[in-house]
Design an enzyme around this catalytic site. Structure first.
Site, PDB file in Angstrom:
ATOM      1  CG  ASP A   1      34.411  66.435  60.580  1.00 59.93           C
ATOM      2  OD1 ASP A   1      34.235  66.252  62.012  1.00 59.93           O
ATOM      3  OD2 ASP A   1      35.296  67.201  60.713  1.00 59.93           O
TER       4      ASP A   1
ATOM      5  CG  HIS B   1      25.333  38.850  66.249  1.00 58.08           C
ATOM      6  ND1 HIS B   1      24.895  38.551  64.872  1.00 58.08           N
ATOM      7  CD2 HIS B   1      26.037  37.474  66.681  1.00 58.08           C
ATOM      8  CE1 HIS B   1      25.520  37.655  64.470  1.00 58.08           C
ATOM      9  NE2 HIS B   1      26.046  37.312  65.499  1.00 58.08           N
TER      10      HIS B   1
ATOM     11  CG  ASP C   1      31.820  35.463  70.948  1.00 64.27           C
ATOM     12  OD1 ASP C   1      32.769  35.892  71.385  1.00 64.27           O
ATOM     13  OD2 ASP C   1      30.782  34.846  70.516  1.00 64.27           O
TER      14      ASP C   1
ATOM     15  CG  HIS D   1      24.613  29.167  67.555  1.00 63.05           C
ATOM     16  ND1 HIS D   1      25.599  28.926  67.064  1.00 63.05           N
ATOM     17  CD2 HIS D   1      24.624  30.151  68.308  1.00 63.05           C
ATOM     18  CE1 HIS D   1      26.740  28.367  68.287  1.00 63.05           C
ATOM     19  NE2 HIS D   1      25.637  29.315  69.345  1.00 63.05           N
TER      20      HIS D   1
ATOM     21  CG  HIS E   1      32.114  35.176  60.801  1.00 62.27           C
ATOM     22  ND1 HIS E   1      31.318  35.544  61.178  1.00 62.27           N
ATOM     23  CD2 HIS E   1      32.410  34.525  61.947  1.00 62.27           C
ATOM     24  CE1 HIS E   1      30.706  35.157  62.338  1.00 62.27           C
ATOM     25  NE2 HIS E   1      31.477  34.470  62.894  1.00 62.27           N
TER      26      HIS E   1
ATOM     27  CD  GLU F   1      31.503  30.510  67.087  1.00 59.76           C
ATOM     28  OE1 GLU F   1      30.393  30.839  67.971  1.00 59.76           O
ATOM     29  OE2 GLU F   1      32.065  30.200  66.602  1.00 59.76           O
TER      30      GLU F   1
ATOM     31  CE1 TYR G   1      23.204  30.960  72.960  1.00 61.85           C
ATOM     32  CE2 TYR G   1      23.125  29.370  71.856  1.00 61.85           C
ATOM     33  CZ  TYR G   1      24.205  30.258  72.183  1.00 61.85           C
ATOM     34  OH  TYR G   1      25.486  30.159  72.226  1.00 61.85           O
TER      35      TYR G   1
ATOM     36  CD  GLU H   1      33.212  31.139  69.335  1.00 64.68           C
ATOM     37  OE1 GLU H   1      33.164  32.319  69.554  1.00 64.68           O
ATOM     38  OE2 GLU H   1      33.779  31.851  68.025  1.00 64.68           O
TER      39      GLU H   1
HETATM   40  N1  GLY Z   1      32.467  36.245  67.996  1.00 62.94           N
HETATM   41  C1  GLY Z   1      32.153  35.572  66.708  1.00 62.94           C
HETATM   42  C2  GLY Z   1      31.742  34.291  66.645  1.00 62.94           C
HETATM   43  O1  GLY Z   1      31.534  33.836  67.668  1.00 62.94           O
HETATM   44  O2  GLY Z   1      31.008  33.921  65.873  1.00 62.94           O
HETATM   45 MN    MN Z   2      32.945  31.951  67.005  1.00 64.72          MN
HETATM   46 MN    MN Z   3      32.797  34.592  69.098  1.00 67.19          MN
END
Ligand code: GLY
Ligand code: MN
Ligand code: MN
Length: 440
Positions: free
Chosen positions: A41, A245, A262, A352, A363, A386, A390, A410
């Site tokens: 809870d 992530h 990040d 990405h 986002h 960004e 990698y 970024e």
């Molecule tokens: N921190 C999430 C992104 O860079 O999209």
């Molecule tokens: Mn971002």
């Molecule tokens: Mn980010």
């Protein structure tokens, strides 16, 4: 300024703009967020739905907002009623009286009255701007409210909603272009964020744990009046930086490795989104420098191209081209750059997107498409740039010296009338600046 409801005039102006945009016969209905339990809870700290914050500044759960142009009462709210006993546990509620007196509602009622009242308020509305198909229970309540008044409306030669438009069409287009107040808040989110990244660079070192840097970042965000992290911070030492992530943040850092952070502060419900990659012991090795400079060159090229009229997709293509050229120059890929882009070989090291809108969500809302084309940038739009590279630790096709390196840089960019402003320019970025900050 960090309390969303401090400046009611901004919300009133936005509602006026929205009401002026909606033709008569259309209305907007927003359901605020609910509390969520974390485990057992124990509750998460409440975070209001951004659409509700944007138009009202209302920070409590379980509210409903109806905006209807031309109505006697164009701005109606249903909110948690006053309840002395509950307020002892969870804090003072503004209640319906507060909604009118402090938040400018033309009328406000207890939210338990919604099911009884909503239908009547929708008679005469043919099109409802409402996030249908998001929550089944909310859909059921809205449809039941409409069903209840359908016959009565027909007998009076009137209409009830028979079309739903997602708030993305009108409201999210408004949110995409930031007003001056929003930019003030985003600059503050950016300022605190840059300070936190610099503090983390300074505090890093051999044997320091990733969570220690995360804690320092949280401390900086909260300690300067921010709400905390706008999204879960990523602190990845060594090859953890290759996990896009990575949020477990529980390994020790090692001298000689890089650390990718990040993290972005949310200030008055606006978040920054910044990534920096730096050497744990304050000095880049030669291979780290080579890869870092490749990412930085790509990022600077995309920033340079960020002017009114530039298309979102073109900026991504530019990042891909610059990074793919570097992949070939550094021996990560072999072949013609055009062919490696065409057959998507670059995705092995850059998998990405380059950008996303930024605002109340990390986002943020707003369409990426307009008129059948990728969206063209306009003054007031804020987005990230960004790029990254990698190289997985077990990638035997890659030169050994690059294996296990993950780098992303970024920044947050505002499009201005004559170009752009880098909101996060205070965060060290060149090799020299980063080394100096780490050793500072
Ligand atoms: N921190 C999430 C992104 O860079 O999209
Ligand atoms: Mn971002
Ligand atoms: Mn980010």
């Amino acid at each position: 300024m960090n309390r969303a409801h401090d400046d009611q005039s901004a919300y009133a102006a936005r509602r006026e703009r929205l009401l002026a945009t909606l033709p008569e016969g259309e209305a907007m209905l927003l359901f605020a967020a609910h509390h969520h339990l974390r485990n057992g809870d124990a509750e998460f700290r409440f975070r209001q739905l951004s659409d509700v914050l944007y138009l009202t500044g209302w920070e409590d759960p379980d509210a409903v907002v109806l905006l209807r142009p031309g109505a006697d009462e164009p701005f109606v709210m249903w909110v948690q009623p006053k309840d002395e006993e509950r307020e002892i546990w969870t804090g003072i509620r503004a209640g319906p009286v507060g909604a009118v007196e402090r938040f400018g509602a033309d009328a406000a009622f207890a939210v338990d009255e919604l099911d009884k009242m909503l239908g009547e308020r929708l008679v005469g509305v043919h099109t409802l701007h409402y996030a249908a198909a998001t929550d089944a229970e909310t859909d059921r309540r809205v449809l039941a409210a409409i069903a209840k008044v359908r016959r009565k409306a027909r007998d009076a030669f009137d209409v009830v909603p028979d079309a739903f438009i997602h708030p993305s069409r009108v409201l999210h287009e408004m949110r995409l272009v930031k007003d001056d107040r929003e930019l003030t808040l985003m600059r503050e989110a950016a300022r605190i964020t840059c300070e936190a990244h610099v503090a983390a660079m300074k505090a890093a070192g051999d044997g320091v744990f990733e969570y220690e840097l995360e804690a320092l970042i949280d401390y900086t965000f909260r300690g300067q009046g921010g709400n905390g992290a706008g999204y879960t911070s990523i602190v990845g030492g060594g090859a953890n930086a290759c996990i896009l992530h990575y949020i477990t943040n529980r390994e020790p850092l090692h001298g000689g490795d890089l650390c990718l952070i990040d993290a972005g502060c949310e200030y008055a419900w606006y978040t920054a989104d910044v990534t920096r990659t730096f050497p744990v012991n304050g000095r880049f090795t030669e291979p780290q420098k080579e890869l870092y400079q490749a990412v930085l060159d790509a990022q600077l090229a995309v920033i340079e191209a960020s002017v009114p009229g530039a298309r979102f997709w073109e900026l991504h293509q530019l990042a891909i081209r610059k990074l793919t050229e570097s992949m070939v120059a550094l021996g990560l890929l072999e072949g013609e750059v055009d062919a490696l882009i065409e057959d998507k070989s670059f995705k092995r090291y850059y998998m990405h997107g380059t950008s996303h809108w930024l605002g109340m969500e990390v986002h943020d809302v707003g369409s990426y498409v307009s008129g059948g084309e990728s969206r063209a940038m306009e003054p007031g739009m804020v987005f990230t740039i960004e790029p990254g590279l990698y190289v997985a630790p077990d990638d035997e096709a890659a030169p050994e010296r690059f294996r296990g390196l993950g780098i992303r840089i970024e920044d947050d960019i505002l499009i201005t009338e004559d170009g752009h402003e880098v909101l996060t320019a205070a965060c060290p970025k060149t090799i020299e600046e980063v080394e100096a900050a780490c050793q500072g």
